[in-house]
Design a protein around this motif. Structure first.
Motif, short mmCIF file in Angstrom:
data_model
loop_
_atom_site.label_atom_id
_atom_site.label_comp_id
_atom_site.label_asym_id
_atom_site.label_seq_id
_atom_site.Cartn_x
_atom_site.Cartn_y
_atom_site.Cartn_z
N LEU A 73 21.55 -37.10 -6.19
CA LEU A 73 21.91 -35.72 -5.85
C LEU A 73 20.93 -34.72 -6.47
CD1 LEU A 73 25.81 -35.86 -6.10
CD2 LEU A 73 24.39 -35.78 -4.03
N ILE A 74 20.55 -34.97 -7.71
CA ILE A 74 19.57 -34.09 -8.36
C ILE A 74 18.25 -34.16 -7.60
CG2 ILE A 74 18.15 -33.81 -10.44
CD1 ILE A 74 20.69 -34.68 -12.04
N THR A 75 17.84 -35.35 -7.21
CA THR A 75 16.60 -35.52 -6.46
C THR A 75 16.65 -34.76 -5.14
OG1 THR A 75 16.20 -37.67 -7.47
CG2 THR A 75 15.05 -37.22 -5.40
N LEU A 76 17.77 -34.82 -4.45
CA LEU A 76 17.90 -34.09 -3.19
C LEU A 76 17.75 -32.58 -3.38
CD1 LEU A 76 20.72 -35.99 -1.29
CD2 LEU A 76 18.39 -35.57 -0.48
N VAL A 77 18.39 -32.05 -4.40
CA VAL A 77 18.31 -30.61 -4.67
C VAL A 77 16.88 -30.21 -5.03
CG1 VAL A 77 19.06 -28.75 -6.22
CG2 VAL A 77 20.75 -30.36 -5.30
N LEU B 34 14.28 -29.44 5.82
CA LEU B 34 15.31 -30.47 5.68
C LEU B 34 14.74 -31.88 5.90
CD1 LEU B 34 18.30 -28.67 7.42
CD2 LEU B 34 17.97 -29.07 4.95
N VAL B 35 13.90 -32.03 6.92
CA VAL B 35 13.29 -33.34 7.17
C VAL B 35 12.32 -33.70 6.04
CG1 VAL B 35 11.83 -34.68 8.75
CG2 VAL B 35 13.63 -33.20 9.66
N LEU C 52 2.83 -33.23 5.90
CA LEU C 52 2.71 -33.71 7.28
C LEU C 52 3.93 -33.31 8.10
CD1 LEU C 52 1.15 -37.24 6.71
CD2 LEU C 52 0.05 -35.23 7.73
N VAL C 53 5.10 -33.47 7.52
CA VAL C 53 6.32 -33.08 8.23
C VAL C 53 6.30 -31.58 8.54
CG1 VAL C 53 8.83 -32.79 7.99
CG2 VAL C 53 7.75 -34.94 7.30
N ILE C 54 6.03 -30.79 7.52
CA ILE C 54 6.02 -29.32 7.69
C ILE C 54 4.92 -28.92 8.67
CG2 ILE C 54 5.52 -27.14 6.49
CD1 ILE C 54 7.01 -28.51 4.03
N VAL D 97 14.14 -27.82 -2.96
CA VAL D 97 13.42 -26.68 -3.54
C VAL D 97 11.91 -26.87 -3.36
CG1 VAL D 97 12.88 -25.47 -5.70
CG2 VAL D 97 15.25 -26.10 -5.18
N SER D 98 11.41 -28.07 -3.63
CA SER D 98 9.98 -28.35 -3.48
C SER D 98 9.54 -28.17 -2.03
CB SER D 98 9.65 -29.77 -3.94
OG SER D 98 9.88 -29.91 -5.31
N ALA D 99 10.32 -28.69 -1.09
CA ALA D 99 9.97 -28.56 0.33
C ALA D 99 10.01 -27.10 0.77
CB ALA D 99 10.92 -29.41 1.18
N LEU D 100 10.98 -26.35 0.27
CA LEU D 100 11.10 -24.93 0.62
C LEU D 100 9.90 -24.15 0.08
CD1 LEU D 100 12.99 -22.87 1.98
CD2 LEU D 100 14.05 -22.54 -0.27
#
Length: 139
Positions: free
Chosen positions: A54-58, A11-12, A132-134, A62-65
């Motif tokens: 909103l599209i960017t957030l979704v 999420l971050v 870096l966050v992950i 997915v990319s972060a996951l």
């Protein structure tokens, strides 16, 4: 085997993409060049930005996951530093998927090389910040 993923890190990392994009594409950084080269004319209406955001957030989620899952798999396989595995995995995924696809599509669409380089560099920075966050959250 399902990789162990820290959802808070995802999420971050997702939110970090919004920060990177907001800075990267601001007019004082690369925004003016990007708009001119990509032939983007902002409408000036804030409501027109809602759908792309909103599209960017979704898509960023997915990319972060996927990045977090890939890092977990790399960590299981290689061991060592979780942070280092995060960064290395991000660079490999960026080069093999994101940059390679950008370059291919932009070549066929006849986009200027500078625009391709700018967008590829943005994606690299975005992936590195997510890594870096992950990596700092750990498993």
């Amino acid at each position: 085997m399902v990789p162990e993923i820290n959802i808070w890190a995802v999420l971050v990392a997702t939110l970090s993409t919004m920060v990177v994009g907001s800075v990267w594409y601001t007019p004082k950084v690369f925004g003016n060049y990007w708009m001119r080269t990509a032939k983007v004319t902002p409408s000036g209406e804030g409501k027109d930005a809602i759908k792309p955001i909103l599209i960017t957030l979704v898509v960023s989620f997915v990319s972060a996951l996927v990045l977090a899952g890939s890092v977990a798999i790399a960590q299981e396989f290689y061991g060592g530093s979780f942070l280092a595995n995060s960064v290395i995995t991000a660079v490999i995924l960026w080069a093999g998927f994101t940059a390679a696809r950008f370059i291919t599509h932009d070549a066929f669409e006849g986009r200027p090389a500078g625009l391709t380089a700018l967008n590829c560099a943005h994606e690299l920075v975005t992936y590195l910040v997510m890594a870096l966050v992950i990596g700092l959250f750990g498993t």
